[in-house]
Write an enzyme that holds these catalytic residues in place. Sequence first.
Site, PDB file in Angstrom:
ATOM      1  N   ASN A 190     -31.158 -17.881  -7.307  1.00  0.00           N
ATOM      2  CA  ASN A 190     -30.103 -17.276  -6.346  1.00  0.00           C
ATOM      3  C   ASN A 190     -30.891 -17.387  -5.255  1.00  0.00           C
ATOM      4  O   ASN A 190     -31.924 -16.924  -4.781  1.00  0.00           O
ATOM      5  CB  ASN A 190     -30.452 -15.353  -6.333  1.00  0.00           C
ATOM      6  CG  ASN A 190     -30.144 -14.273  -5.498  1.00  0.00           C
ATOM      7  OD1 ASN A 190     -29.020 -14.366  -4.780  1.00  0.00           O
ATOM      8  ND2 ASN A 190     -30.228 -13.229  -5.763  1.00  0.00           N
ATOM      9  N   LYS A 228     -19.760 -20.909   8.886  1.00  0.00           N
ATOM     10  CA  LYS A 228     -20.237 -22.726   8.763  1.00  0.00           C
ATOM     11  C   LYS A 228     -19.483 -22.961  10.183  1.00  0.00           C
ATOM     12  O   LYS A 228     -21.069 -24.162   9.688  1.00  0.00           O
ATOM     13  CB  LYS A 228     -18.942 -22.702   8.383  1.00  0.00           C
ATOM     14  CG  LYS A 228     -18.169 -22.522   6.546  1.00  0.00           C
ATOM     15  CD  LYS A 228     -19.216 -23.083   5.744  1.00  0.00           C
ATOM     16  CE  LYS A 228     -19.302 -23.195   4.196  1.00  0.00           C
ATOM     17  NZ  LYS A 228     -19.715 -23.830   3.356  1.00  0.00           N
ATOM     18  N   GLY A 255     -24.611 -23.670  -7.432  1.00  0.00           N
ATOM     19  CA  GLY A 255     -23.378 -22.827  -6.719  1.00  0.00           C
ATOM     20  C   GLY A 255     -22.161 -24.131  -7.642  1.00  0.00           C
ATOM     21  O   GLY A 255     -21.763 -24.263  -7.269  1.00  0.00           O
ATOM     22  N   ASP A 264     -26.382 -21.805 -10.387  1.00  0.00           N
ATOM     23  CA  ASP A 264     -25.810 -21.264 -10.308  1.00  0.00           C
ATOM     24  C   ASP A 264     -26.191 -19.432 -10.729  1.00  0.00           C
ATOM     25  O   ASP A 264     -27.166 -19.179 -11.578  1.00  0.00           O
ATOM     26  CB  ASP A 264     -24.361 -21.080 -10.546  1.00  0.00           C
ATOM     27  CG  ASP A 264     -23.263 -20.133 -10.098  1.00  0.00           C
ATOM     28  OD1 ASP A 264     -22.814 -21.530  -9.442  1.00  0.00           O
ATOM     29  OD2 ASP A 264     -23.190 -19.296 -10.251  1.00  0.00           O
ATOM     30  N   GLY A 279     -18.367 -23.013  -9.302  1.00  0.00           N
ATOM     31  CA  GLY A 279     -17.149 -22.772  -8.493  1.00  0.00           C
ATOM     32  C   GLY A 279     -16.576 -24.268  -8.336  1.00  0.00           C
ATOM     33  O   GLY A 279     -16.991 -24.943  -9.520  1.00  0.00           O
ATOM     34  N   GLN A 280     -15.312 -23.886  -7.451  1.00  0.00           N
ATOM     35  CA  GLN A 280     -14.295 -25.088  -7.367  1.00  0.00           C
ATOM     36  C   GLN A 280     -14.911 -26.513  -7.310  1.00  0.00           C
ATOM     37  O   GLN A 280     -14.794 -27.641  -8.404  1.00  0.00           O
ATOM     38  CB  GLN A 280     -13.708 -24.847  -6.618  1.00  0.00           C
ATOM     39  CG  GLN A 280     -11.932 -25.310  -6.697  1.00  0.00           C
ATOM     40  CD  GLN A 280     -11.088 -25.371  -5.583  1.00  0.00           C
ATOM     41  OE1 GLN A 280     -11.252 -24.875  -4.538  1.00  0.00           O
ATOM     42  NE2 GLN A 280     -10.595 -25.956  -6.492  1.00  0.00           N
ATOM     43  N   TYR A 289     -16.227 -16.048   7.335  1.00  0.00           N
ATOM     44  CA  TYR A 289     -16.358 -17.785   7.059  1.00  0.00           C
ATOM     45  C   TYR A 289     -16.819 -18.748   8.026  1.00  0.00           C
ATOM     46  O   TYR A 289     -17.588 -19.463   8.024  1.00  0.00           O
ATOM     47  CB  TYR A 289     -15.200 -17.649   5.616  1.00  0.00           C
ATOM     48  CG  TYR A 289     -15.583 -18.736   5.319  1.00  0.00           C
ATOM     49  CD1 TYR A 289     -16.498 -19.060   4.171  1.00  0.00           C
ATOM     50  CD2 TYR A 289     -13.683 -20.239   5.390  1.00  0.00           C
ATOM     51  CE1 TYR A 289     -16.256 -21.047   3.767  1.00  0.00           C
ATOM     52  CE2 TYR A 289     -14.274 -21.090   5.061  1.00  0.00           C
ATOM     53  CZ  TYR A 289     -15.206 -21.566   3.647  1.00  0.00           C
ATOM     54  OH  TYR A 289     -14.840 -22.808   3.433  1.00  0.00           O
TER      55      TYR A 289
HETATM   56  C1  AKB Z   1     -10.652 -21.588   2.302  1.00  0.00           C
HETATM   57  O1  AKB Z   1      -9.510 -21.505   1.857  1.00  0.00           O
HETATM   58  O2  AKB Z   1     -11.474 -20.355   2.411  1.00  0.00           O
HETATM   59  C2  AKB Z   1     -10.900 -22.942   1.500  1.00  0.00           C
HETATM   60  C3  AKB Z   1     -11.752 -23.578   2.956  1.00  0.00           C
HETATM   61  C4  AKB Z   1     -10.427 -24.661   3.770  1.00  0.00           C
HETATM   62  O3  AKB Z   1     -12.696 -23.848   3.604  1.00  0.00           O
HETATM   63  N1  AKB Z   1     -10.664 -23.556   0.487  1.00  0.00           N
END
Ligand code: AKB
Length: 316
Positions: free
Chosen positions: A53, A147, A9, A35, A12-13, A143
């Site tokens: 992938n 996590k 990855g 990536d 990404g940022q 998300y």
């Molecule tokens: C998001 O905004 O989804 C991320 C994070 C805080 O994990 N930057």
Amino acid sequence: MSEKILVIGANGQIGTELVTALRAVHGAGQVIASDINNPAYAIRNSGPFEFVNVLDKDNLHHIFHKHQPTQVYLLAAILSAVGEQKPKMAWDLNMTGLIHVLDLAVEFNVAKVFWPSSIAVFGPHSPQYNTPQYCVMDPNTVYGFSKLAGERWCEYYNTKYGLDVRSLRYPGLIGWRANPGGGTTDYAVHIFHEALKHGKYESFLSADTALPMMYMDDAIRATLTLMDAPAEKLSIRSSYNLAGISFTPKELAALIKDRIPNFEISYADSDPRQAIADSWPKSIDDSQATIDWGWKIEYDLPKMVDDMLANLKKIL
Ligand code: AKB
């Protein structure tokens, strides 16, 4: 022993900055960027690159076998805002990708694995101010709970298989070299670009929405410091709280206006990202990171604003 580092990855940022930092420390040839998408110029031209992938375990197995990495950084993920639009895809990428990498790290005797968690693991019933390492956690975004589940998997692989996996709960990250993709904290990067290009910005978060954020230089330094710390110093194998600086769109805009007097900020009437931000902490207690591996931030809000503007002015 020289390290062989695989970054998954890498486009990404975080990946863009981390690959550059790792190549500076370990040598370009020792850091394999990978990536699913075509790499950015800086990544492509500074060292080896592989298409990967994470959902394709055979493909991933081939890359582990070919490079025999000693360290793996797994950064491929779908962030909070996009995750709400594609919930099943976010769960699949964030979970299955992690479990593939943890399994292969055990199979190939990888010495250390890094996986980023997030302040999104906290939820509306977590303490909002100075949120502690251990507390009620009821994340309500895909998300966030991917996590949180990922943190449990990391600790489980550490306990059960002895895998040296390390993790940080990143706050919103702000940097000038790469743009964020699909998060709730993205406004704090976009605002700088728009201030310099157009002198105005419409924030999708309300004026007084405080969130924990961190300058990318600090985040990269935190990551490398954690990865260098002696294993016996690490008391947390799920993921460390990491605080940075907490501020609102109004406070950030005021500092930008001090430096760009014609800058104007306005606020969107409504945006789905507001509910996500409202469910997250406003500030974080990261004292365990300081105790265990000496963590300390270097960039406060004015220093970050100055550095962002100075660097973006050169490239925009
Ligand atoms: C998001 O905004 O989804 C991320 C994070 C805080 O994990 N930057």
